[in-house]
Design a protein around this motif. Structure first.
Motif, PDB file in Angstrom:
ATOM      1  N   SER A 269      -8.171   7.259  -1.155  1.00 59.07           N
ATOM      2  CA  SER A 269      -6.818   7.312  -0.606  1.00 59.07           C
ATOM      3  C   SER A 269      -6.798   6.770   0.809  1.00 59.07           C
ATOM      4  N   VAL A 270      -5.590   6.420   1.226  1.00 58.19           N
ATOM      5  CA  VAL A 270      -5.352   5.949   2.585  1.00 58.19           C
ATOM      6  C   VAL A 270      -4.142   6.719   3.108  1.00 58.19           C
TER       7      VAL A 270
ATOM      8  N   ALA B 138       0.490   7.790   3.731  1.00 60.84           N
ATOM      9  CA  ALA B 138       0.695   7.485   2.322  1.00 60.84           C
ATOM     10  C   ALA B 138       1.720   6.370   2.144  1.00 60.84           C
ATOM     11  N   ARG B 139       1.720   5.803   0.982  1.00 60.73           N
ATOM     12  CA  ARG B 139       2.566   4.659   0.653  1.00 60.73           C
ATOM     13  C   ARG B 139       4.050   5.032   0.590  1.00 60.73           C
TER      14      ARG B 139
ATOM     15  N   ILE C 168      -8.953   6.303   5.963  1.00 61.06           N
ATOM     16  CA  ILE C 168      -9.398   5.792   4.674  1.00 61.06           C
ATOM     17  C   ILE C 168     -10.461   6.746   4.138  1.00 61.06           C
TER      18      ILE C 168
ATOM     19  N   LYS D 247      -6.337  -3.346   4.561  1.00 61.32           N
ATOM     20  CA  LYS D 247      -7.145  -3.967   3.512  1.00 61.32           C
ATOM     21  C   LYS D 247      -8.626  -3.680   3.770  1.00 61.32           C
TER      22      LYS D 247
ATOM     23  N   PHE E 165      -9.710  -3.464  -1.504  1.00 62.14           N
ATOM     24  CA  PHE E 165      -8.603  -2.543  -1.753  1.00 62.14           C
ATOM     25  C   PHE E 165      -7.522  -2.832  -0.733  1.00 62.14           C
ATOM     26  N   SER E 166      -6.272  -2.752  -1.145  1.00 60.84           N
ATOM     27  CA  SER E 166      -5.163  -2.992  -0.225  1.00 60.84           C
ATOM     28  C   SER E 166      -4.153  -1.851  -0.341  1.00 60.84           C
ATOM     29  N   HIS E 167      -3.588  -1.465   0.791  1.00 62.44           N
ATOM     30  CA  HIS E 167      -2.638  -0.346   0.861  1.00 62.44           C
ATOM     31  C   HIS E 167      -1.556  -0.707   1.864  1.00 62.44           C
ATOM     32  N   THR E 168      -0.316  -0.379   1.551  1.00 57.33           N
ATOM     33  CA  THR E 168       0.779  -0.595   2.502  1.00 57.33           C
ATOM     34  C   THR E 168       1.460   0.731   2.806  1.00 57.33           C
ATOM     35  N   PHE E 169       1.955   0.831   4.012  1.00 65.31           N
ATOM     36  CA  PHE E 169       2.785   1.969   4.390  1.00 65.31           C
ATOM     37  C   PHE E 169       3.784   1.475   5.427  1.00 65.31           C
TER      38      PHE E 169
END
Length: 178
Positions: free
Chosen positions: A61-62, A65-66, A78, A135, A151-155
């Motif tokens: 998880s990051v 949160a999204r 992260i 990322k 891995f890529s995550h946006t918020f």
């Protein structure tokens, strides 16, 4: 290789590795959570060892949160599924390179807060009403030498909201203050 056996048996092939090592490549992926015994026998000695098959490392998880609007004061955290650094690294300074990209580029410091948790602490607050992309790039390796898939995550940080016309003596219209 004729002196080496696995219990339960594992089908696969032996190949020459670096520096005179012998590497076993299983024919199929081993079952996560299963124990195996390895036995190396020669004429005068037997060496045995056991191992547990663990999942490949990944980003669990990051944070932020999204699906929530993050405060600008947030750190970016992260969390990995396996240890990424030894405990001794937690005592060291934050001057190291990690293959993580944050867009928009944000000055700050990476710090391991546990063996599985990496935190980015911005020098100042994050930009308000901004979509951030975090990322984990290729080349990130767990403590036991296994590559972590990219891995890529946006918020998004808090959006500006129009509260209506609050006309003061100056005639200004104001947006929400934090």
């Amino acid at each position: 290789q004729e002196f080496i056996e696995f219990e339960p048996p594992i089908n696969g092939e032996w190949v020459a590795g670096e520096s005179g090592t012998l590497v076993f490549n299983p024919a199929k992926k081993l079952e996560v959570g299963k124990y195996y015994a390895l036995k190396i026998a020669s004429d005068d000695r037997v060496i045995t060892s056991e191992f547990l098959v663990d999942e490949d490392p990944q980003v669990l998880s990051v944070f932020p949160a999204r699906d929530v609007e993050a405060p600008e004061s947030s750190d970016i955290t992260i969390v990995f599924s396996r240890p990424m650094v030894p405990l001794t690294s937690l005592q060291m300074g934050e001057d190291f390179d990690v293959p993580v990209t944050i867009v928009p580029e944000t000055p700050g410091t990476f710090k391991w807060i546990s063996t599985r948790t990496l935190q980015f602490q911005p020098d100042t607050e994050l930009i308000r009403a901004q979509t951030y992309v975090v990322k984990v790039d290729e080349g990130f390796v767990s403590l036991d030498g296994v590559l972590v898939p990219s891995f890529s995550h946006t918020f998004t940080t808090r959006q500006l909201r129009y509260r209506g016309a609050n006309i003061h003596r100056t005639g200004d219209t104001h947006f929400d203050d934090p």
